[in-house]
Write a protein that holds these residues in place. Structure first.
Motif, PDB file in Angstrom:
ATOM      1  N   VAL A 723       0.837  -1.192   0.000  1.00  0.00           N
ATOM      2  CA  VAL A 723       0.000   0.000   0.000  1.00  0.00           C
ATOM      3  C   VAL A 723       0.878   1.252   0.000  1.00  0.00           C
ATOM      4  CG1 VAL A 723      -0.205   0.166   2.523  1.00  0.00           C
ATOM      5  CG2 VAL A 723      -2.031   1.052   1.068  1.00  0.00           C
ATOM      6  N   GLY A 724       0.493   2.228  -0.803  1.00  0.00           N
ATOM      7  CA  GLY A 724       1.264   3.462  -0.914  1.00  0.00           C
ATOM      8  C   GLY A 724       2.336   3.415  -1.981  1.00  0.00           C
ATOM      9  N   LEU A 725       2.560   2.252  -2.593  1.00  0.00           N
ATOM     10  CA  LEU A 725       3.578   2.083  -3.627  1.00  0.00           C
ATOM     11  C   LEU A 725       2.913   1.704  -4.941  1.00  0.00           C
ATOM     12  CD1 LEU A 725       6.072  -0.067  -1.521  1.00  0.00           C
ATOM     13  CD2 LEU A 725       6.162   2.393  -1.861  1.00  0.00           C
ATOM     14  N   ARG A 726       3.611   1.941  -6.052  1.00  0.00           N
ATOM     15  CA  ARG A 726       3.114   1.505  -7.355  1.00  0.00           C
ATOM     16  C   ARG A 726       4.291   1.045  -8.205  1.00  0.00           C
ATOM     17  NH1 ARG A 726      -0.763   5.158 -10.535  1.00  0.00           N
ATOM     18  NH2 ARG A 726      -1.841   3.213 -11.030  1.00  0.00           N
ATOM     19  N   TRP A 727       3.975   0.134  -9.147  1.00  0.00           N
ATOM     20  CA  TRP A 727       4.978  -0.414 -10.050  1.00  0.00           C
ATOM     21  C   TRP A 727       4.432  -0.391 -11.482  1.00  0.00           C
ATOM     22  CZ3 TRP A 727       3.931  -2.187  -5.222  1.00  0.00           C
ATOM     23  CH2 TRP A 727       5.008  -2.291  -4.329  1.00  0.00           C
ATOM     24  N   PRO A 728       5.305  -0.379 -12.488  1.00  0.00           N
ATOM     25  CA  PRO A 728       4.821  -0.417 -13.871  1.00  0.00           C
ATOM     26  C   PRO A 728       3.929  -1.625 -14.155  1.00  0.00           C
ATOM     27  CG  PRO A 728       7.112   0.252 -13.831  1.00  0.00           C
ATOM     28  CD  PRO A 728       6.755  -0.142 -12.425  1.00  0.00           C
ATOM     29  N   ALA A 729       4.284  -2.792 -13.598  1.00  0.00           N
ATOM     30  CA  ALA A 729       3.466  -3.994 -13.790  1.00  0.00           C
ATOM     31  C   ALA A 729       3.271  -4.695 -12.455  1.00  0.00           C
ATOM     32  CB  ALA A 729       4.119  -4.945 -14.789  1.00  0.00           C
ATOM     33  N   VAL A 730       2.075  -5.255 -12.273  1.00  0.00           N
ATOM     34  CA  VAL A 730       1.752  -5.976 -11.039  1.00  0.00           C
ATOM     35  C   VAL A 730       1.064  -7.285 -11.421  1.00  0.00           C
ATOM     36  CG1 VAL A 730       0.243  -5.984  -9.001  1.00  0.00           C
ATOM     37  CG2 VAL A 730       1.599  -3.950  -9.541  1.00  0.00           C
ATOM     38  N   VAL A 731       1.458  -8.362 -10.725  1.00  0.00           N
ATOM     39  CA  VAL A 731       0.802  -9.657 -10.862  1.00  0.00           C
ATOM     40  C   VAL A 731       0.120  -9.962  -9.533  1.00  0.00           C
ATOM     41  CG1 VAL A 731       1.079 -12.122 -11.310  1.00  0.00           C
ATOM     42  CG2 VAL A 731       2.478 -10.454 -12.559  1.00  0.00           C
ATOM     43  N   VAL A 732      -1.209  -9.969  -9.512  1.00  0.00           N
ATOM     44  CA  VAL A 732      -1.971 -10.276  -8.297  1.00  0.00           C
ATOM     45  C   VAL A 732      -2.346 -11.750  -8.342  1.00  0.00           C
ATOM     46  CG1 VAL A 732      -4.046  -9.799  -6.965  1.00  0.00           C
ATOM     47  CG2 VAL A 732      -2.828  -7.925  -8.095  1.00  0.00           C
ATOM     48  N   VAL A 733      -1.974 -12.491  -7.309  1.00  0.00           N
ATOM     49  CA  VAL A 733      -2.189 -13.938  -7.267  1.00  0.00           C
ATOM     50  C   VAL A 733      -3.343 -14.230  -6.307  1.00  0.00           C
ATOM     51  CG1 VAL A 733      -1.112 -16.182  -6.932  1.00  0.00           C
ATOM     52  CG2 VAL A 733       0.277 -14.237  -7.676  1.00  0.00           C
ATOM     53  N   LEU A 734      -4.386 -14.876  -6.805  1.00  0.00           N
ATOM     54  CA  LEU A 734      -5.569 -15.202  -6.010  1.00  0.00           C
ATOM     55  C   LEU A 734      -5.813 -16.704  -6.073  1.00  0.00           C
ATOM     56  CD1 LEU A 734      -7.918 -12.324  -7.226  1.00  0.00           C
ATOM     57  CD2 LEU A 734      -6.480 -12.353  -5.187  1.00  0.00           C
ATOM     58  N   PRO A 735      -5.112 -17.492  -5.242  1.00  0.00           N
ATOM     59  CA  PRO A 735      -5.340 -18.936  -5.237  1.00  0.00           C
ATOM     60  C   PRO A 735      -6.690 -19.271  -4.633  1.00  0.00           C
ATOM     61  CG  PRO A 735      -3.865 -18.328  -3.457  1.00  0.00           C
ATOM     62  CD  PRO A 735      -4.096 -17.072  -4.256  1.00  0.00           C
ATOM     63  N   GLY A 736      -7.157 -20.491  -4.867  1.00  0.00           N
ATOM     64  CA  GLY A 736      -8.489 -20.878  -4.417  1.00  0.00           C
ATOM     65  C   GLY A 736      -8.690 -20.762  -2.927  1.00  0.00           C
ATOM     66  N   ASP A 737      -7.638 -21.020  -2.147  1.00  0.00           N
ATOM     67  CA  ASP A 737      -7.811 -20.981  -0.699  1.00  0.00           C
ATOM     68  C   ASP A 737      -7.720 -19.572  -0.129  1.00  0.00           C
ATOM     69  OD1 ASP A 737      -5.136 -20.560  -1.085  1.00  0.00           O
ATOM     70  OD2 ASP A 737      -4.483 -22.462  -0.247  1.00  0.00           O
ATOM     71  N   ALA A 738      -7.628 -18.567  -0.986  1.00  0.00           N
ATOM     72  CA  ALA A 738      -7.568 -17.184  -0.511  1.00  0.00           C
ATOM     73  C   ALA A 738      -8.940 -16.523  -0.489  1.00  0.00           C
ATOM     74  CB  ALA A 738      -6.627 -16.370  -1.399  1.00  0.00           C
ATOM     75  N   ALA A 739      -9.985 -17.233  -0.874  1.00  0.00           N
ATOM     76  CA  ALA A 739     -11.304 -16.612  -1.014  1.00  0.00           C
ATOM     77  C   ALA A 739     -11.774 -15.944   0.270  1.00  0.00           C
ATOM     78  CB  ALA A 739     -12.323 -17.657  -1.472  1.00  0.00           C
ATOM     79  N   ALA A 740     -11.548 -16.586   1.412  1.00  0.00           N
ATOM     80  CA  ALA A 740     -12.034 -16.032   2.675  1.00  0.00           C
ATOM     81  C   ALA A 740     -11.285 -14.776   3.086  1.00  0.00           C
ATOM     82  CB  ALA A 740     -11.925 -17.082   3.780  1.00  0.00           C
ATOM     83  N   ALA A 741     -10.084 -14.565   2.539  1.00  0.00           N
ATOM     84  CA  ALA A 741      -9.275 -13.411   2.930  1.00  0.00           C
ATOM     85  C   ALA A 741      -9.608 -12.165   2.134  1.00  0.00           C
ATOM     86  CB  ALA A 741      -7.789 -13.737   2.764  1.00  0.00           C
ATOM     87  N   LEU A 742     -10.384 -12.295   1.060  1.00  0.00           N
ATOM     88  CA  LEU A 742     -10.598 -11.173   0.160  1.00  0.00           C
ATOM     89  C   LEU A 742     -11.669 -10.225   0.683  1.00  0.00           C
ATOM     90  CD1 LEU A 742     -10.506 -12.952  -3.325  1.00  0.00           C
ATOM     91  CD2 LEU A 742      -8.636 -11.851  -2.064  1.00  0.00           C
ATOM     92  N   THR A 743     -11.363  -8.941   0.595  1.00  0.00           N
ATOM     93  CA  THR A 743     -12.325  -7.880   0.886  1.00  0.00           C
ATOM     94  C   THR A 743     -12.227  -6.853  -0.237  1.00  0.00           C
ATOM     95  OG1 THR A 743     -10.748  -6.530   2.134  1.00  0.00           O
ATOM     96  CG2 THR A 743     -12.009  -8.184   3.378  1.00  0.00           C
ATOM     97  N   ARG A 744     -13.211  -5.975  -0.306  1.00  0.00           N
ATOM     98  CA  ARG A 744     -13.154  -4.931  -1.336  1.00  0.00           C
ATOM     99  C   ARG A 744     -11.909  -4.059  -1.186  1.00  0.00           C
ATOM    100  NH1 ARG A 744     -17.901  -0.992  -0.936  1.00  0.00           N
ATOM    101  NH2 ARG A 744     -19.049  -2.905  -1.370  1.00  0.00           N
ATOM    102  N   PRO A 745     -11.553  -3.587   0.038  1.00  0.00           N
ATOM    103  CA  PRO A 745     -10.333  -2.779   0.147  1.00  0.00           C
ATOM    104  C   PRO A 745      -9.075  -3.547  -0.251  1.00  0.00           C
ATOM    105  CG  PRO A 745     -11.714  -2.477   2.068  1.00  0.00           C
ATOM    106  CD  PRO A 745     -12.301  -3.621   1.307  1.00  0.00           C
ATOM    107  N   TRP A 746      -9.037  -4.858   0.041  1.00  0.00           N
ATOM    108  CA  TRP A 746      -7.849  -5.629  -0.346  1.00  0.00           C
ATOM    109  C   TRP A 746      -7.727  -5.662  -1.869  1.00  0.00           C
ATOM    110  CZ3 TRP A 746      -5.732  -9.298  -3.277  1.00  0.00           C
ATOM    111  CH2 TRP A 746      -4.473  -9.784  -2.906  1.00  0.00           C
TER     112      TRP A 746
END
Length: 796
Positions: A723-746
């Motif tokens: 948070v607070g940083l940016r990069w030219p390219a970003v790869v966001v990884v969302l594995p199946g077991d991450a579903a419970a951790a996801l929120t709109r702000p995340w």
């Protein structure tokens, strides 16, 4: 949006949240352990928040969750260790910086004590109270006089008139200011503690941490109160109970008063790790009940009597006053008025003082007249020449002490225009940001062309010229931007005046949602009278790693002007992220492959495709090299956490033996000098002096003994770290077991870190769309809105 660019493996185009063919929703979850289940000392504030562990439920009445730590309490240990890390220069320089900081803190403490002394007075209210309210007031007065409260004040937390709370005059500790390394404990003390630990079957490796937590005489304190072991970060209540049974034998029991006090403090500390500055009394007593404390009310009262926690009553906001019921006897009603409902809160002194000092400092800024720094016509000319998007912000700041500025990453151009205009008017204006690296490197350089407030808007105005010459010389506005930690410690910035206040007229704080109550209090109390303060940030991103939600509380309290940016984030990425901010996961047109969805079936495929994207697909198809591509994942542990991904990425991008603490020259790292702060960089070399890093152009030397606690591999980060940083390219990884951790702000934070290209390794099926539409930020229990309403009238 498109599928993965020119990969050797076929992938059908998918919108975020789309379900792949012939895939069951739980397939990926069964393939690997839960993300974040692996505990580890990471100290970045992600544990429990990114992994979905529900410590926050304590503030909502969840007894079980109130007693659970966020991920692992060991995270805090690393944060504390990292906070002791210096700036990586010579030892003599570290000592001089520490001395300067201590002197500044002494001055701040004296100023705060003077203000508290002016406000402190005898408690005049409460003569007409009865029932629970009277018992509570009696308990507070007993604590103030050094006696033990005798009434079970928390058994029935019914609404009652507001009572004053104890207000010790002590300045809040600064979490983010750098400090010199703590002196090593005396060997004799460590050996004495080690003997006590081994005698009770506890690991002797805890001895240095026990001494650091309890100080000299720690061995005697443990013998007298074995539950003091809970003061050590990472120790669980069941471990402390076992230690106490080994030391006390038959004298040990669940009803021991020492146990109740220790568990009360531990629960409040765990709540602070989850972001709360206090807990509702019913939630706290429910959590103590689940921890097998027979009389939770007595445990809380004992903690209050010993001064280890404070109790408060905060008035609740209601649509209409609640009138007392009518009675036949008019005389009985004569002395009774309308009652306002209140909530009873219990909190640690450290955060209570910080929140009160923050409210006092902000009220002083709002209630004091801004410095006479030019006519209204001068400010108006500055606004006209700054461009249409920044004009409203400049005009608002001209007449107010505190202003809130909200917007996405593109709105930084407006804050930069304000800084240029203020310095053009002769003000000593500075900006402070949360961390260095990413977009912060050029945040206060020239705004992107074509955006309102950018060079095309400002080129014709006199203040547009200041960005290139004149007031700034050859340096540009970025020369007057420092980190919050450097500003408070005096390492960089305007310095302090003779009274110990910051020597400035205007302070613009970027990434304001990252301010916790302690850092916010240090900033507010450091401002001189008549100074202006602008808090600027994106309210949609994740909140601070430390306790509190300063920016969100100020927005909700509506006690000062708020300026919403009209500058949209550009392109398909801006459109996607803006939709997420309002709960909509839209499919956007991405002709330049700005957004790519890569479906995966399981954890192994997620790791494989992530490495392939970073090392091959994005550099070849998009033209962005691997060193400018950042991987973001929900947690540290698990089969697709930061540890697993960093291992795989190092093996592909910079293989080596890891001769120095697991690192080799060229490794990407995440350096944490303090809890909640992450500085991305890379390893330069290692020698007897320590590990040499380059963090966004700033050289840092980490001593060998501090590497394990404060340096992590940095190819993959969590969203809290990014948070607070940016990069030219970003790869966001969302594995199946991450579903419970996801929120709109995340999701908003993770997707918003990309400047030119975003790839989503997608294995959570419809959970992504549900998270964006239905799962908001987890609530935090704080007192700042109530404290501000008592001092400042609500703005329209």
């Amino acid at each position: 949006m498109s599928t993965e660019p020119e990969t050797t493996e076929e992938a059908e185009p998918k919108a975020p949240g789309a379900t792949a063919e012939n895939r069951t929703p739980g397939a990926a979850a069964a393939a690997s352990p839960a993300v974040g289940a692996d505990s580890g000392p990471d100290g970045d504030g992600d544990s429990g928040r990114d992994t979905g562990e529900d410590t926050d439920a304590a503030a909502e009445g969840g007894a079980a969750s109130a007693g659970e730590p966020t991920g692992t309490a060991a995270d805090g240990a690393d944060g504390e260790a990292a906070g002791a890390e210096g700036t990586g220069s010579e030892a003599a320089a570290q000592r001089s910086e520490a001395e300067a900081e201590l002197a500044a803190q002494r001055l701040e403490r004296e100023r705060i004590e003077r203000r508290k002394a002016e406000k402190r007075g005898p408690i005049a209210a409460g003569a007409g109270l009865s029932g629970t309210a009277a018992d509570l007031l009696a308990a507070v007065r007993a604590v103030e006089s050094g006696e033990k409260p005798v009434a079970p004040v928390l058994r029935r937390p019914e609404p009652a008139p507001r009572a004053a709370a104890p207000e010790p005059a002590r300045s809040p500790q600064q979490m983010s200011a750098p400090a010199a390394p703590a002196p090593a404990p005396a060997p004799r003390t460590v050996e004495a503690v080690r003997a006590v630990l081994t005698g009770a079957g506890a690991p002797d490796g805890l001895a240095p941490q026990v001494v650091a937590a309890l100080g000299e005489g720690a061995d005697g304190q443990l013998r007298e109160d074995p539950w003091q072991l809970l003061r050590v970060t990472g120790v669980r209540p069941e471990q402390a109970d076992g230690f106490a049974r080994a030391l006390l034998g038959t004298e040990c029991g669940p009803d021991d008063e020492r146990r109740g006090r220790a568990l009360t403090v531990w629960l409040l500390e765990q709540a602070a790790l989850a972001g709360h500055t206090a807990l509702d009394a019913p939630a706290l007593t429910a959590a103590l009940t689940q921890r097998a404390v027979p009389d939770p009310d007595a445990a809380v009262q004992s903690t209050l009597a010993e001064g280890e926690a404070l109790v408060f009553q905060d008035a609740l906001e209601t649509a209409a006053p609640v009138a007392a019921p009518a009675r036949d006897d008019a005389g009985d009603d004569a002395g009774e008025g309308e009652e306002r409902p209140v909530r009873v809160l219990v909190g640690l002194e450290r955060y209570a003082l910080a929140e009160e000092s923050l409210a006092d400092g902000l009220a002083r800024v709002m209630n004091s007249a801004p410095k006479d720094d030019g006519s209204g016509a001068d400010w108006e000319r500055a606004a006209d020449s700054a461009g249409r998007s920044a004009a409203e912000l400049i005009r608002t700041v001209a007449g107010h002490g505190l202003v809130l500025h909200t917007g996405g990453d593109a709105s930084r151009a407006e804050a930069a225009a304000l800084l240029r205009a203020a310095r053009g008017l002769g003000l000593r204006a500075w900006a402070a940001r949360h961390t260095t690296g990413g977009a912060d490197v050029h945040a206060f350089g020239t705004a992107p062309r074509g955006l309102p407030g950018g060079p095309e808007d400002a080129a014709d105005g006199e203040h547009g010229e200041h960005a290139e010459r004149g007031e700034y010389g050859e340096r540009g506005a970025d020369s007057f931007v420092v980190t919050v930690a450097d500003l408070l410690s005096g390492v960089r910035g305007p310095g302090r005046d003779a009274d110990g206040a910051l020597d400035l007229d205007l302070l613009v704080v970027l990434d304001a949602p990252q301010l916790d109550v302690e850092t916010g209090a240090a900033l507010a109390e450091s401002l001189p009278d008549g100074a202006r303060l602008v808090l600027s940030g994106d309210p949609g991103v994740l909140w601070s790693a430390g306790p509190g939600r300063v920016f969100a509380d100020l927005l909700a309290a509506r006690v000062c002007p708020q300026v919403a940016s009209r500058t949209p984030d550009p392109g398909p990425l801006g459109e996607l992220v803006s939709g997420i901010g309002i709960g909509e996961l839209n499919q956007v047109e991405a002709p330049g492959k700005e957004v790519v969805i890569v479906p995966v079936r399981d954890a192994g495929e997620a790791v494989h495709r992530t490495v392939q994207l970073v090392a091959d697909s994005v550099p070849r198809a998009i033209g962005i090299p691997a060193e400018q591509t950042q991987v973001i994942t929900p947690g540290h542990g698990g089969a697709v956490g930061t540890r697993a991904l960093n291992t795989a990425l190092k093996e592909r991008l910079n293989p080596g033996p890891g001769r120095f603490g697991g690192f080799d020259p060229g490794d990407r790292i995440a350096y944490s000098p303090a809890p909640g702060r992450t500085m991305p960089g890379h390893v330069v070399r290692a020698d007897a002096e320590g590990l040499h890093l380059d963090c966004s152009g700033a050289p840092v030397v980490v001593p060998k003994e501090r590497v394990e606690q404060s340096v992590r591999p940095g190819w993959a980060l969590t969203a809290h770290q990014a948070v607070g940083l940016r990069w030219p390219a970003v790869v966001v990884v969302l594995p199946g077991d991450a579903a419970a951790a996801l929120t709109r702000p995340w999701v908003y934070t993770a997707f918003g870190r990309a400047e030119r290209h975003l790839s989503v390794v997608h294995g959570v099926e419809q959970a992504l769309q549900r998270a964006v539409a239905e799962v908001p930020q987890k609530p935090r229990t704080t007192r700042l809105p109530a404290l501000l309403r008592a001092q400042v009238p609500t703005a329209g």
